[in-house]
Design an enzyme around this catalytic site. Structure first.
Site, PDB file in Angstrom:
ATOM      1  N   LYS A  52       0.867  -1.181   0.000  1.00 54.35           N
ATOM      2  CA  LYS A  52       0.000   0.000   0.000  1.00 54.35           C
ATOM      3  C   LYS A  52       0.905   1.232   0.000  1.00 54.35           C
ATOM      4  CE  LYS A  52      -3.877   1.639   2.950  1.00 54.35           C
ATOM      5  NZ  LYS A  52      -4.649   1.314   4.183  1.00 54.35           N
ATOM      6  N   SER A  91      -9.530   1.320   3.282  1.00 49.37           N
ATOM      7  CA  SER A  91      -8.711   2.116   2.397  1.00 49.37           C
ATOM      8  C   SER A  91      -7.668   1.325   1.603  1.00 49.37           C
ATOM      9  CB  SER A  91      -7.992   3.198   3.200  1.00 49.37           C
ATOM     10  OG  SER A  91      -7.128   2.611   4.145  1.00 49.37           O
ATOM     11  N   SER A 126      -9.605  -1.192   7.269  1.00 50.33           N
ATOM     12  CA  SER A 126      -9.036  -0.987   5.933  1.00 50.33           C
ATOM     13  C   SER A 126      -8.361  -2.186   5.287  1.00 50.33           C
ATOM     14  CB  SER A 126      -8.048   0.170   5.973  1.00 50.33           C
ATOM     15  OG  SER A 126      -8.765   1.372   5.878  1.00 50.33           O
TER      16      SER A 126
HETATM   17  N1  GLN Z   1     -13.121   3.122   6.791  1.00 49.87           N
HETATM   18  C1  GLN Z   1     -12.493   3.470   8.008  1.00 49.87           C
HETATM   19  C2  GLN Z   1     -12.235   4.957   8.069  1.00 49.87           C
HETATM   20  O1  GLN Z   1     -12.612   5.614   7.166  1.00 49.87           O
HETATM   21  C3  GLN Z   1     -11.225   2.697   8.189  1.00 49.87           C
HETATM   22  C4  GLN Z   1     -10.013   3.327   7.609  1.00 49.87           C
HETATM   23  C5  GLN Z   1      -8.769   2.562   7.913  1.00 49.87           C
HETATM   24  O2  GLN Z   1      -8.798   1.483   8.508  1.00 49.87           O
HETATM   25  N2  GLN Z   1      -7.649   3.124   7.514  1.00 49.87           N
HETATM   26  O3  GLN Z   1     -11.672   5.463   8.981  1.00 49.87           O
END
Ligand code: GLN
Length: 467
Positions: free
Chosen positions: A73, A148, A172
């Site tokens: 990532k 994400s 994420s």
């Molecule tokens: N969808 C969650 C958020 O928007 C998780 C994001 C993440 O784990 N980086 O915070």
């Protein structure tokens, strides 16, 4: 069967070489350009690394990941590419060092071939918040990849590489894994060093693999785990092998099976309950009453922490400086305004608000107290059951654009992943079913703190329903 082991076996017996494996993976990566899952393919750098790995192999040094290509990532600091966190403010950032986990994987002979797209600074659940365009779902290009770590999930689902790295602050890794039909492991808080990973919310950020098999996720986790002296939250004992005790009792989280949950998602979980019951497990419903506050807690604590972590990107210490800035205030203001996407700004403002002296007690402090009660709910549950199961998200992958205009709708879809994050618990998403239109559905397993290996052993026994 482990795809990593297949490659390493072929390397060991001379049937393939690291350079050939890397070149093939780079070709596959180029072939999925339509998904926008990869921000940068690091062909030249990867081939050089592969040549070195081939030399090491010739010298008899065959690491556990010899010749295995992977994708990280783009919030992992790596050589050979920029590290942008899918943001404009870091769009030209060349890291001066590599993340500990990248170093550990490289030391075992793995080769990073590219950087995956994400929601900018990992803020989001659909990869629509990337400053460099949305990533399309591996199965249905009209739908989101999740996020994400959307890019990481798609490259694995499309067979580009056997594993990719993601980060999970509130879902994420697990949610994009579920949306694309691959395995995603959120490790226990403190198992893996986050040194060299762009910080989001430091009290829940973890690193983990996305892979096609649980076995591969485990191989990678075992290598990444353990202290490096640079992340003080990492425990000394590292990755332990499972205790070998057979789990007996599984809890289905009642609050995850409510009315708002898509019928196919519920059916997939119920099918697994049936399978487990047939295999002799005692499966019972378990209530975590504080889960109803999890989204509220998460969207106070996480913005608070990320507003502080993102303060360093000011065009002076870190990040691209605005060309139009004439005064110091303009350097800060314009650089941040141009460098962050709307979702980053929204969260920075919420974070600054909940931490401000007039509101700290009412929001941040209150949220941390509620978080303690949520952790107590988990402790109570694990006094009775070995693992908790439930869906990963209320729906399969949604349509691109369906929720992006409505942040609250987007936040609400994190309801099933944020509880384990707030409690620091290990959790995994394993593919178990598909909807009629072939959209993948994952099962989430949550384990007690530090029981990563026991959870992985259990996850290996979960079977995907025939399509
Ligand atoms: N969808 C969650 C958020 O928007 C998780 C994001 C993440 O784990 N980086 O915070």
């Amino acid at each position: 069967m482990s795809e990593i082991k297949k490659i390493v076996d072929k390397i060991r017996t001379g049937q393939t070489m690291a350079v050939a494996e890397v070149m093939a993976a780079v070709e596959r990566a180029k072939n999925i350009a339509d998904t926008n899952a990869i921000l940068e393919i690091t062909e030249e750098y990867a081939i050089k690394r592969a040549e070195q790995v081939d030399k090491d192999i010739a010298d008899g040094k065959i690491g556990r990941l010899a010749g295995v290509p992977f994708v990280a990532k783009d919030n992992f600091l790596t050589f050979g590419s920029k590290t942008t966190a899918a943001s404009k403010i870091l769009q030209n950032f060349q890291a001066p060092l590599q993340a500990t986990v990248i170093e550990k994987l490289e030391a075992e002979g793995a080769i990073c071939i590219g950087k995956a797209n994400l929601d900018s600074f990992a803020h989001g659940g659909s990869t629509e918040n990337s400053a460099f365009g949305v990533t399309h779902n591996a199965v249905d290009s009209d739908r989101v990849a999740g996020g994400s770590s959307g890019g990481s999930a798609v490259v694995v689902a499309r067979g580009v590489v056997p594993f990719a790295l993601g980060t999970d602050t509130g879902g994420s890794i697990r949610q994009p894994a579920s949306f694309n039909g691959v395995v995603g492991l959120k490790s226990s808080y403190g198992l893996i060093s986050r040194f060299g990973v762009v910080a989001m919310a430091s009290s829940t950020d973890v690193v983990g693999p996305i892979a096609r098999t649980v076995e591969d996720a485990e191989i990678v986790t075992e290598i990444m785990a353990g202290k490096d002296g640079k992340d003080m939250t990492v425990w000394a004992d590292g990755y332990r092998k499972a205790d070998g005790k057979k789990p007996k009792c599984i809890g289905v989280i009642k609050e995850f099976m409510g009315d708002g949950v898509y019928a196919d998602v519920k059916a997939a979980v119920k099918q697994q309950v049936e399978n487990l019951t047939k295999e002799g497990y005692i499966v019972r419903e378990v209530s975590l009453p504080m889960v109803k506050y999890a989204i509220s807690i998460y969207y106070i604590v996480v913005p608070a922490e990320l507003s502080s972590n993102l303060a360093r990107y000011d065009g002076i210490r870190y990040g691209q400086r605005s060309q139009d800035a004439k005064t110091l205030a303009e350097i800060y203001g314009l650089s941040r305004d141009e460098g962050f996407v709307d979702e980053n700004k929204r969260r920075i403002m919420i974070g600054a608000f909940v931490l401000s002296s007039g509101f700290f007690d009412a929001y941040y402090l209150q949220a941390e107290k509620a978080r303690t009660l949520l952790i107590a709910d988990f402790d109570k549950a694990f006094a009775d059951v070995d693992f908790l199961i439930g869906p990963v998200a209320p729906t399969p992958a949604f349509k691109i654009g369906e929720k992006s205009h409505d942040p609250i709708q987007m936040y609400l879809s994190d309801i099933m992943t944020v509880p384990a994050s707030l409690a620091g618990l290990p959790a995994i998403s394993v593919p178990v079913a598909t909807t009629k239109n072939k959209l993948p559905i994952g099962l989430q397993i949550i384990a007690p703190y530090k029981k990563d290996s026991e959870m992985l052993a259990f996850a290996k026994t979960i079977k995907e329903e025939k399509k």
